[in-house]
Design a protein around this motif. Structure first.
Motif, PDB file in Angstrom:
ATOM      1  N   GLY A 121      42.490  51.539  36.477  1.00 21.82           N
ATOM      2  CA  GLY A 121      41.083  51.891  36.674  1.00 21.82           C
ATOM      3  C   GLY A 121      40.501  51.247  37.916  1.00 21.82           C
ATOM      4  N   ALA A 122      40.879  49.979  38.166  1.00 21.11           N
ATOM      5  CA  ALA A 122      40.395  49.299  39.364  1.00 21.11           C
ATOM      6  C   ALA A 122      40.877  49.996  40.635  1.00 21.11           C
ATOM      7  CB  ALA A 122      40.853  47.840  39.353  1.00 21.11           C
ATOM      8  N   PHE A 123      42.087  50.529  40.605  1.00 22.45           N
ATOM      9  CA  PHE A 123      42.618  51.217  41.785  1.00 22.45           C
ATOM     10  C   PHE A 123      41.969  52.581  42.012  1.00 22.45           C
ATOM     11  CE2 PHE A 123      46.808  48.779  41.097  1.00 22.45           C
ATOM     12  CZ  PHE A 123      46.382  47.754  41.909  1.00 22.45           C
ATOM     13  N   LEU A 124      41.511  53.219  40.948  1.00 15.24           N
ATOM     14  CA  LEU A 124      41.006  54.586  41.064  1.00 15.24           C
ATOM     15  C   LEU A 124      39.496  54.695  41.211  1.00 15.24           C
ATOM     16  CD1 LEU A 124      43.234  56.456  38.445  1.00 15.24           C
ATOM     17  CD2 LEU A 124      43.191  56.872  40.910  1.00 15.24           C
ATOM     18  N   THR A 125      38.760  53.722  40.740  1.00 17.34           N
ATOM     19  CA  THR A 125      37.309  53.878  40.700  1.00 17.34           C
ATOM     20  C   THR A 125      36.703  53.975  42.096  1.00 17.34           C
ATOM     21  OG1 THR A 125      35.249  52.968  39.813  1.00 17.34           O
ATOM     22  CG2 THR A 125      36.859  51.389  40.633  1.00 17.34           C
ATOM     23  N   GLY A 126      35.646  54.781  42.206  1.00 19.36           N
ATOM     24  CA  GLY A 126      34.902  54.909  43.450  1.00 19.36           C
ATOM     25  C   GLY A 126      33.536  54.282  43.354  1.00 19.36           C
TER      26      GLY A 126
END
Length: 510
Positions: A121-126
């Motif tokens: 989630g940390a890698f994908l969130t904008g």
């Protein structure tokens, strides 16, 4: 294919819930489900990597809410690369743990899946607020993994780990409040548009928020002087937990690149390059202190933990340049150091198991079962962590040395990297000679439970095989990282993909 972006979050979330609700008390079935889910996660991540290769960021709007009001996930080369790395690391760790380490405490597999959920989630969130949310998911799971198996030393280190991360989380929320109070948004693309337009009276407040965020990310990335929690934490926890924690320091480096390359980068007006003056000097000191720790510590896990600090310093030297060449070198080295460090922690776990009461202390003891095989694995992992040829650590360090030649103090940085590399060679050679060459012969009558050894050794072999593949694919991998770095620093492309507009244009559709 756009809907597939949410799969790296959904798969571990559903797996963790299923294990807790339906498989409590059925460890063998938990292992099967966890391994299968992590393998599926790897397949999905590779598919997303292929999708990201187009070079255009892909946006997923949860609930189809318009940007910047709704939650948004963004897939680009950088996030896709980190997803694949997390899945590869996760598969190696879960295979190792399923060989017996997961018996030492309760709920290892659901905690492990929640850990993967938070990291992905940390890698994908904008969105910066959702970055905080995924940080907390990741950290709560890591608290459980940290103390998995119990023990006074582990509980003491766990308390310290919880305390420092509670402080960091509080600072994170304060920073979010300051940034939102000035800009009225937390969407990263929207912030990239609005930060340069901040009124003349507000940059001080906004800069305070930006620097507080940097403190949080620097803590996660173990950047001096905020590194002190890591050696005790990683050296005290179980081998599988320490191995999966290797990606957590990289989450800190990823957040520094994402936020200070995109939002507070060269085009941020009065806030341009807000963190740049601090990263490079602190990274150089981090390399030095991490190397001193490797030379001075007296356990193999301690050596691995301090080597993580040194490798993060090396990585952040290149990242702190905030240009495409430096970021590309940092990302190539990031993949290498994650795999090599995780393998080293798992080897330390095998050594501690095989030496009985002596565990992983650097003192001569009775020879372990399959000692030659373990010594061979150790040699490969040590070569990787030091950065010696022919493994990819050498390629990564050469790329970093070449990148820093644009820095005014490059001779000093070269000297630090080269001298600390020599000291790391000494530290790892000393440990290997004590653990393997100075051991006493094993009793002849002792049986050899080879299957019990081969299963964790196979998991370590998987990580080392990927590491060697990363070496053999050095040319294409470096080219991919060049393109990834250029996209990560492309503020206009990111904004256009998420908001449907170029910076400076009037908003379209919201």
């Amino acid at each position: 294919m756009t809907n597939l972006i949410i799969a790296p979050i959904v798969i571990p979330a559903l797996t963790a819930a299923f294990i807790i609700l339906g498989l409590r008390g059925h460890l063998k079935t938990q292992r099967t489900v966890s391994i299968a889910a992590t393998t599926l996660l790897l397949a999905v991540s590779i598919g997303l990597l292929y999708q990201a290769a187009s070079g255009v960021p892909v946006v997923y709007k949860l609930g189809d809410w318009p940007v910047p009001y709704g939650i948004v996930l963004v897939l680009d080369r950088l996030s896709a690369t980190m997803l694949v790395l997390n899945a590869v690391l996760g598969l190696g760790v879960v295979l190792y743990a399923s060989a017996g380490s997961d018996r030492k405490g309760r709920l290892f597999h659901p905690l492990f899946q929640f850990q993967l959920l938070g990291i992905n989630g940390a890698f994908l969130t904008g969105d910066i607020f959702n970055l905080f949310v995924y940080f907390e998911v990741m950290l709560i799971a890591s608290y459980g993994l940290m103390v998995h198996g119990g023990g006074s030393a582990r509980l003491k280190a766990g308390f310290q780990y919880v305390a420092i991360n509670l402080v960091a989380s509080t600072l994170f929320l304060i920073a979010i409040g300051l940034i939102y109070g000035v800009t009225g948004t937390l969407n990263m693309a929207d912030l990239a548009v609005k930060v340069p337009q901040v009124a003349a009276a507000d940059p001080g407040i906004l800069k305070a928020g930006a620097l507080l965020l940097f403190l949080v990310f620097a803590t996660k990335a173990a950047l001096v002087p905020l590194h002190w929690w890591l050696p005790a934490t990683y050296a005290s926890t179980s081998a599988p937990a320490a191995a999966i924690f290797m990606i957590m320091t990289k989450v800190g480096a990823y957040a520094i690149l994402r936020v200070y390359g995109l939002i507070f980068g060269a085009d941020a007006g009065a806030l341009a390059m807000a963190a740049a003056p601090y990263v490079l000097p602190a990274a150089v000191v981090t390399v030095v202190l991490g190397t001193i720790g490797v030379v001075g510590t007296r356990t193999l896990k301690g050596i691995a933990a301090f080597a993580v600090v040194a490798s993060m310093g090396t990585l952040l030297i290149a990242l702190g340049l905030f240009n495409a060449t430096g970021v590309a070198a940092a990302l190539y080295y990031l993949v290498h150091s994650t795999l090599a460090g995780a393998a080293l922690f798992l080897i330390a776990g095998m050594v501690a198991e095989g030496r009985g009461g002596m565990e992983d202390r650097l003192r001569p003891a009775m020879a372990m079962r399959a000692e030659r095989m373990i010594a061979g694995l150790y040699m490969l992992a040590a070569l990787g962590m030091v950065g010696l040829p022919p493994l990819s650590g050498f390629i990564g360090k050469v790329m970093i040395l070449e990148a820093v030649r644009t820095s005014p103090g490059w001779p000093w940085i070269w000297g630090v990297i080269l001298i600390t590399s020599l000291l790391l060679i000494y530290g790892f050679a000393r440990a290997g000679s004590t653990l393997f060459w100075a051991s006493a012969p094993a009793p002849a009558e002792r049986t050899d439970p080879r299957p019990k050894i081969m299963r964790p050794a196979g998991a370590i072999g998987l990580l080392l095989a990927v590491l060697m593949g990363w070496t053999l694919a050095g040319g294409p991998a470096a080219a991919w990282m060049q393109e990834t770095a250029a996209q990560a620093l492309d503020r206009n492309g990111y904004v256009a993909a998420v908001l449907g507009q170029r910076p400076g244009e009037p908003p379209g559709g919201y």
